[in-house]
Design a protein around this motif. Structure first.
Motif, PDB file in Angstrom:
ATOM      1  N   ALA A   1       1.945 -12.115-149.293  1.00 29.68           N
ATOM      2  CA  ALA A   1       2.308 -11.985-150.707  1.00 29.68           C
ATOM      3  C   ALA A   1       3.811 -11.760-150.850  1.00 29.68           C
ATOM      4  N   VAL A   2       4.402 -10.966-149.950  1.00 26.65           N
ATOM      5  CA  VAL A   2       5.846 -10.748-149.993  1.00 26.65           C
ATOM      6  C   VAL A   2       6.586 -12.060-149.734  1.00 26.65           C
ATOM      7  N   LEU A   3       6.151 -12.808-148.746  1.00 28.19           N
ATOM      8  CA  LEU A   3       6.804 -14.066-148.409  1.00 28.19           C
ATOM      9  C   LEU A   3       6.684 -15.068-149.553  1.00 28.19           C
ATOM     10  N   GLU A   4       5.549 -15.105-150.214  1.00 34.37           N
ATOM     11  CA  GLU A   4       5.373 -16.003-151.349  1.00 34.37           C
ATOM     12  C   GLU A   4       6.328 -15.641-152.485  1.00 34.37           C
ATOM     13  N   ALA A   5       6.504 -14.336-152.739  1.00 35.53           N
ATOM     14  CA  ALA A   5       7.428 -13.910-153.791  1.00 35.53           C
ATOM     15  C   ALA A   5       8.863 -14.293-153.442  1.00 35.53           C
ATOM     16  N   ILE A   6       9.233 -14.148-152.183  1.00 36.10           N
ATOM     17  CA  ILE A   6      10.593 -14.514-151.756  1.00 36.10           C
ATOM     18  C   ILE A   6      10.816 -16.008-151.923  1.00 36.10           C
ATOM     19  N   ARG A   7       9.849 -16.802-151.520  1.00 36.11           N
ATOM     20  CA  ARG A   7       9.987 -18.250-151.661  1.00 36.11           C
ATOM     21  C   ARG A   7      10.069 -18.668-153.125  1.00 36.11           C
ATOM     22  N   ALA A   8       9.272 -18.000-153.981  1.00 38.71           N
ATOM     23  CA  ALA A   8       9.317 -18.315-155.412  1.00 38.71           C
ATOM     24  C   ALA A   8      10.683 -17.984-156.001  1.00 38.71           C
ATOM     25  N   ALA A   9      11.241 -16.835-155.598  1.00 36.23           N
ATOM     26  CA  ALA A   9      12.556 -16.446-156.095  1.00 36.23           C
ATOM     27  C   ALA A   9      13.632 -17.416-155.626  1.00 36.23           C
ATOM     28  N   LEU A  10      13.542 -17.862-154.396  1.00 35.10           N
ATOM     29  CA  LEU A  10      14.518 -18.829-153.880  1.00 35.10           C
ATOM     30  C   LEU A  10      14.397 -20.168-154.598  1.00 35.10           C
ATOM     31  N   THR A  11      13.160 -20.601-154.803  1.00 35.20           N
ATOM     32  CA  THR A  11      12.954 -21.880-155.489  1.00 35.20           C
ATOM     33  C   THR A  11      13.482 -21.832-156.910  1.00 35.20           C
ATOM     34  N   ALA A  12      13.263 -20.702-157.601  1.00 34.62           N
ATOM     35  CA  ALA A  12      13.742 -20.555-158.980  1.00 34.62           C
ATOM     36  C   ALA A  12      15.261 -20.616-159.057  1.00 34.62           C
ATOM     37  N   ARG A  13      15.921 -20.274-158.001  1.00 30.81           N
ATOM     38  CA  ARG A  13      17.386 -20.317-157.975  1.00 30.81           C
ATOM     39  C   ARG A  13      17.916 -21.616-157.374  1.00 30.81           C
ATOM     40  N   GLY A  14      17.026 -22.539-157.153  1.00 32.08           N
ATOM     41  CA  GLY A  14      17.456 -23.831-156.650  1.00 32.08           C
ATOM     42  C   GLY A  14      17.739 -23.874-155.174  1.00 32.08           C
ATOM     43  N   VAL A  15      17.287 -22.890-154.437  1.00 32.94           N
ATOM     44  CA  VAL A  15      17.499 -22.853-152.989  1.00 32.94           C
ATOM     45  C   VAL A  15      16.353 -23.592-152.312  1.00 32.94           C
ATOM     46  N   ARG A  16      16.686 -24.512-151.456  1.00 33.59           N
ATOM     47  CA  ARG A  16      15.665 -25.258-150.724  1.00 33.59           C
ATOM     48  C   ARG A  16      15.022 -24.352-149.693  1.00 33.59           C
ATOM     49  N   VAL A  17      13.719 -24.217-149.788  1.00 37.58           N
ATOM     50  CA  VAL A  17      12.977 -23.357-148.870  1.00 37.58           C
ATOM     51  C   VAL A  17      12.502 -24.194-147.700  1.00 37.58           C
ATOM     52  N   PRO A  18      12.928 -23.901-146.488  1.00 34.84           N
ATOM     53  CA  PRO A  18      12.519 -24.723-145.338  1.00 34.84           C
ATOM     54  C   PRO A  18      11.049 -24.548-145.010  1.00 34.84           C
ATOM     55  N   ALA A  19      10.469 -25.605-144.503  1.00 39.71           N
ATOM     56  CA  ALA A  19       9.086 -25.522-144.026  1.00 39.71           C
ATOM     57  C   ALA A  19       9.057 -24.659-142.786  1.00 39.71           C
ATOM     58  N   PRO A  20       7.966 -23.921-142.580  1.00 43.08           N
ATOM     59  CA  PRO A  20       7.882 -23.060-141.393  1.00 43.08           C
ATOM     60  C   PRO A  20       8.026 -23.883-140.128  1.00 43.08           C
ATOM     61  N   PRO A  21       9.010 -23.567-139.256  1.00 44.40           N
ATOM     62  CA  PRO A  21       9.207 -24.344-138.033  1.00 44.40           C
ATOM     63  C   PRO A  21       8.136 -24.045-137.005  1.00 44.40           C
ATOM     64  N   SER A  22       7.977 -24.990-136.096  1.00 47.80           N
ATOM     65  CA  SER A  22       7.004 -24.772-135.027  1.00 47.80           C
ATOM     66  C   SER A  22       7.402 -23.616-134.149  1.00 47.80           C
ATOM     67  N   ALA A  23       8.713 -23.261-134.147  1.00 49.21           N
ATOM     68  CA  ALA A  23       9.170 -22.144-133.316  1.00 49.21           C
ATOM     69  C   ALA A  23       8.581 -20.833-133.765  1.00 49.21           C
ATOM     70  N   SER A  24       8.062 -20.779-135.005  1.00 48.19           N
ATOM     71  CA  SER A  24       7.494 -19.524-135.475  1.00 48.19           C
ATOM     72  C   SER A  24       6.296 -19.098-134.651  1.00 48.19           C
ATOM     73  N   ARG A  25       5.654 -20.084-133.985  1.00 44.00           N
ATOM     74  CA  ARG A  25       4.512 -19.745-133.130  1.00 44.00           C
ATOM     75  C   ARG A  25       4.937 -18.828-131.995  1.00 44.00           C
ATOM     76  N   ALA A  26       6.199 -18.917-131.573  1.00 45.43           N
ATOM     77  CA  ALA A  26       6.674 -18.100-130.460  1.00 45.43           C
ATOM     78  C   ALA A  26       7.453 -16.896-130.917  1.00 45.43           C
ATOM     79  N   SER A  27       7.476 -16.634-132.235  1.00 48.06           N
ATOM     80  CA  SER A  27       8.313 -15.548-132.727  1.00 48.06           C
ATOM     81  C   SER A  27       7.524 -14.366-133.238  1.00 48.06           C
ATOM     82  N   GLY A  28       6.202 -14.365-133.012  1.00 50.47           N
ATOM     83  CA  GLY A  28       5.423 -13.209-133.386  1.00 50.47           C
ATOM     84  C   GLY A  28       4.682 -13.356-134.699  1.00 50.47           C
ATOM     85  N   VAL A  29       4.853 -14.467-135.449  1.00 52.07           N
ATOM     86  CA  VAL A  29       4.124 -14.682-136.687  1.00 52.07           C
ATOM     87  C   VAL A  29       3.625 -16.111-136.706  1.00 52.07           C
TER      88      VAL A  29
END
Length: 339
Positions: A277-305
């Motif tokens: 829910a926190v991550l969704e709120a952050i992405r929504a806030a970034l999108t509202a400000r016109g910031v391109r939100v990157p898709a989750p990289p495959s490296a996230s599998r090795a980063s603990g989430v």
């Protein structure tokens, strides 16, 4: 009556052997009387301690080793996200391991053995004295090898923030780790102020978002915890961290907004239990400000989430991880915690 005896055990690190105490003028009858009076606790045969019977250090000593890994970090008051098994470092030649709760019961017969992870190391038994805990670098090494990566980074963050390790210590720790885990050291930070802040930073970077720490504002004396993509000012609150800071924190939100940032202030519980829910709120806030939100990289599998931002358990390793098994392996395991 027992002041000198207690002070002697305290100077020894919290636990001392019978021979050590007798040589310093504390005969057996005094040791027995101190145990009866509740001044000392008999951890196991020939060992006396000032710790309470339920202290994890005395439980590890009763087994025949010392706390290591995340259990050692918890004993030092470090940042630990959740309870886990008790991690105990035992020498490769250890014998007569005992139940952590009943010193007359063998470890192999103990009903509590499933709650203990034994790490067979090259270290020798404590002689005469014991702190009940391995060195910090040894504990961090085990954490990096067996815990989820975000928890390992948080433990290193705490060690750096508390001043317990310096750049040389971090270099030694990195050399001890296998190549695939050394990035945990470089991913840590000495600027982090709390466990939820550490987890949030690690998880955000795992999703590909740019995150800056402790960003100063033009008209507020305290910095922003995390600035995401130069647009969202994230402050992580919790009663244990911000009970006395209600007004200053609101003032910081106003200052962040005046500086052109979107201020978000989730509670620590949100980070611990409701991170998607926190991550969704952050992405929504970034999108509202016109910031391109990157898709989750495959490296996230090795980063603990995982791709949704939920914590991911570390993969089980068969060679790099110190052995966690009971009873003692028939052949000596690979030496991991060597200097």
């Amino acid at each position: 009556m027992f002041e000198a005896l207690v002070e002697e055990v305290r100077r020894a690190g919290g636990a001392a052997g019978r021979a050590h105490l007798v040589r310093r003028g504390h005969p057996d009858r005094m040791l027995a009387a101190a145990v009866r009076a509740g001044v000392l606790t008999r951890a196991r045969r020939g060992w006396y301690s000032i710790w309470s019977p339920d202290d994890p250090r005395i439980l590890a000593l009763r087994i025949g080793g010392r706390l290591t890994g995340i259990s050692a970090i918890r004993a030092w008051g470090g940042w630990v996200r959740r309870a886990s098994r008790m991690h105990v470092a035992t020498p490769v030649n250890a014998s007569r391991l005992r139940c952590p709760r009943r010193r007359r019961v063998a470890f192999t017969d103990s009903p509590a053995r499933n709650g203990v992870a034994l790490h067979w190391t090259s270290a020798q038994h404590d002689r005469d004295t014991s702190t009940g805990v391995v060195t910090l670098l040894e504990a961090l090494e085990v954490v990096c090898l067996v815990e989820p990566e975000e928890d390992a980074i948080a433990a290193i963050d705490w060690a750096r923030r508390s001043g317990r390790v310096d750049a040389l210590d971090l270099a030694v720790l990195a050399r001890r780790l296998p190549a695939s885990r050394r990035r945990l050291v470089s991913a840590s930070s000495g600027s982090c102020h709390s466990l939820p802040e550490s987890l949030a930073r690690t998880r955000l970077r795992a999703t590909g978002l740019g995150v800056l720490e402790q960003v100063l504002l033009p008209d507020d004396p305290s910095p922003i915890d995390l600035l995401i993509e130069g647009s969202v000012a994230l402050e992580v609150d919790g009663e244990e961290f911000h009970r006395e800071r209600f007004y200053p924190d609101r003032a910081k939100d106003l200052a962040a907004t005046r500086s052109g940032f979107h201020a978000l202030r989730p509670a620590a519980r949100h980070v611990f239990d409701e991170w998607p829910a926190v991550l969704e709120a952050i992405r929504a806030a970034l999108t509202a400000r016109g910031v391109r939100v990157p898709a989750p990289p495959s490296a996230s599998r090795a980063s603990g989430v995982d791709n949704s931002g939920r914590p991911r358990r570390a993969r089980r390793r068969t060679r790099a991880v110190p052995r966690s098994m009971s009873p003692r392996p028939r052949r000596p395991p690979p030496i991991v915690l060597s200097r």
